[in-house]
Design a protein around this motif. Sequence first.
Motif, PDB file in Angstrom:
ATOM      1  N   LEU A   1       0.783 -13.478  61.342  1.00 49.12           N
ATOM      2  CA  LEU A   1       2.235 -13.383  61.518  1.00 49.12           C
ATOM      3  C   LEU A   1       2.615 -12.027  62.094  1.00 49.12           C
ATOM      4  N   THR A   2       1.993 -10.965  61.590  1.00 45.44           N
ATOM      5  CA  THR A   2       2.270  -9.619  62.076  1.00 45.44           C
ATOM      6  C   THR A   2       1.837  -9.448  63.525  1.00 45.44           C
ATOM      7  N   ILE A   3       0.653  -9.938  63.855  1.00 44.56           N
ATOM      8  CA  ILE A   3       0.149  -9.815  65.230  1.00 44.56           C
ATOM      9  C   ILE A   3       1.046 -10.574  66.210  1.00 44.56           C
ATOM     10  N   VAL A   4       1.417 -11.790  65.852  1.00 48.71           N
ATOM     11  CA  VAL A   4       2.291 -12.586  66.719  1.00 48.71           C
ATOM     12  C   VAL A   4       3.664 -11.921  66.846  1.00 48.71           C
ATOM     13  N   GLY A   5       4.186 -11.401  65.755  1.00 46.40           N
ATOM     14  CA  GLY A   5       5.485 -10.729  65.791  1.00 46.40           C
ATOM     15  C   GLY A   5       5.487  -9.507  66.688  1.00 46.40           C
ATOM     16  N   ILE A   6       4.441  -8.706  66.602  1.00 48.26           N
ATOM     17  CA  ILE A   6       4.343  -7.513  67.457  1.00 48.26           C
ATOM     18  C   ILE A   6       4.225  -7.925  68.920  1.00 48.26           C
ATOM     19  N   ALA A   7       3.396  -8.929  69.187  1.00 46.97           N
ATOM     20  CA  ALA A   7       3.226  -9.392  70.567  1.00 46.97           C
ATOM     21  C   ALA A   7       4.540  -9.932  71.134  1.00 46.97           C
ATOM     22  N   LEU A   8       5.278 -10.693  70.336  1.00 49.33           N
ATOM     23  CA  LEU A   8       6.559 -11.231  70.792  1.00 49.33           C
ATOM     24  C   LEU A   8       7.568 -10.119  71.058  1.00 49.33           C
ATOM     25  N   TYR A   9       7.582  -9.103  70.214  1.00 48.53           N
ATOM     26  CA  TYR A   9       8.496  -7.980  70.383  1.00 48.53           C
ATOM     27  C   TYR A   9       8.217  -7.261  71.699  1.00 48.53           C
ATOM     28  N   VAL A  10       6.942  -6.954  71.948  1.00 44.06           N
ATOM     29  CA  VAL A  10       6.564  -6.234  73.167  1.00 44.06           C
ATOM     30  C   VAL A  10       6.871  -7.082  74.394  1.00 44.06           C
ATOM     31  N   LEU A  11       6.536  -8.370  74.341  1.00 46.95           N
ATOM     32  CA  LEU A  11       6.780  -9.248  75.479  1.00 46.95           C
ATOM     33  C   LEU A  11       8.270  -9.412  75.766  1.00 46.95           C
ATOM     34  N   ALA A  12       9.078  -9.578  74.736  1.00 45.70           N
ATOM     35  CA  ALA A  12      10.524  -9.711  74.927  1.00 45.70           C
ATOM     36  C   ALA A  12      11.114  -8.442  75.520  1.00 45.70           C
ATOM     37  N   ASP A  13      10.623  -7.283  75.081  1.00 44.39           N
ATOM     38  CA  ASP A  13      11.111  -6.021  75.628  1.00 44.39           C
ATOM     39  C   ASP A  13      10.770  -5.898  77.105  1.00 44.39           C
TER      40      ASP A  13
ATOM     41  N   LEU B   1      13.807 -14.952  69.860  1.00 48.34           N
ATOM     42  CA  LEU B   1      13.989 -16.174  69.072  1.00 48.34           C
ATOM     43  C   LEU B   1      13.358 -17.366  69.777  1.00 48.34           C
ATOM     44  N   GLY B   2      13.653 -17.515  71.051  1.00 51.79           N
ATOM     45  CA  GLY B   2      13.086 -18.632  71.810  1.00 51.79           C
ATOM     46  C   GLY B   2      11.568 -18.582  71.859  1.00 51.79           C
ATOM     47  N   MET B   3      11.029 -17.399  72.112  1.00 55.39           N
ATOM     48  CA  MET B   3       9.574 -17.267  72.168  1.00 55.39           C
ATOM     49  C   MET B   3       8.941 -17.488  70.799  1.00 55.39           C
ATOM     50  N   ALA B   4       9.608 -17.056  69.732  1.00 55.97           N
ATOM     51  CA  ALA B   4       9.068 -17.251  68.381  1.00 55.97           C
ATOM     52  C   ALA B   4       9.039 -18.735  68.021  1.00 55.97           C
ATOM     53  N   LEU B   5      10.079 -19.462  68.364  1.00 54.27           N
ATOM     54  CA  LEU B   5      10.094 -20.894  68.072  1.00 54.27           C
ATOM     55  C   LEU B   5       8.961 -21.609  68.789  1.00 54.27           C
ATOM     56  N   VAL B   6       8.750 -21.262  70.045  1.00 56.71           N
ATOM     57  CA  VAL B   6       7.666 -21.888  70.815  1.00 56.71           C
ATOM     58  C   VAL B   6       6.308 -21.468  70.260  1.00 56.71           C
ATOM     59  N   ALA B   7       6.137 -20.173  69.990  1.00 56.32           N
ATOM     60  CA  ALA B   7       4.841 -19.665  69.507  1.00 56.32           C
ATOM     61  C   ALA B   7       4.464 -20.301  68.178  1.00 56.32           C
ATOM     62  N   PHE B   8       5.387 -20.381  67.247  1.00 55.93           N
ATOM     63  CA  PHE B   8       5.051 -20.925  65.943  1.00 55.93           C
ATOM     64  C   PHE B   8       4.894 -22.442  65.976  1.00 55.93           C
ATOM     65  N   ALA B   9       5.571 -23.116  66.907  1.00 58.14           N
ATOM     66  CA  ALA B   9       5.336 -24.556  67.078  1.00 58.14           C
ATOM     67  C   ALA B   9       3.926 -24.785  67.624  1.00 58.14           C
ATOM     68  N   LEU B  10       3.506 -23.955  68.569  1.00 59.90           N
ATOM     69  CA  LEU B  10       2.143 -24.065  69.095  1.00 59.90           C
ATOM     70  C   LEU B  10       1.108 -23.768  68.024  1.00 59.90           C
ATOM     71  N   ILE B  11       1.353 -22.744  67.228  1.00 60.11           N
ATOM     72  CA  ILE B  11       0.423 -22.399  66.161  1.00 60.11           C
ATOM     73  C   ILE B  11       0.314 -23.549  65.169  1.00 60.11           C
TER      74      ILE B  11
END
Length: 61
Positions: A6-18, A44-54
């Motif tokens: 969860l932490t790794i995905v969250g950090i990756a999403l933050y960096v990518l969104a920025d 938010l959009g990327m998190a929904l997609v990422a966690f659905a894929l996971i």
Amino acid sequence: MDIIWLTIVGIALYVLADRILVALERRAGRRFEQRSIIFFGLILGMALVAFALIRNFVQTG
């Protein structure tokens, strides 16, 4: 182990969104007034997609 993923995905999403937001601002040639709302929408959009894929790739139970 779940908290680590969860932490790794969250950090990756933050960096990518920025990076996406900065690229959009460069393309527009100006800094957006409501950039925090745009950032929230991106992450938010990327998190929904990422966690659905996971959820689809990981078998639970």
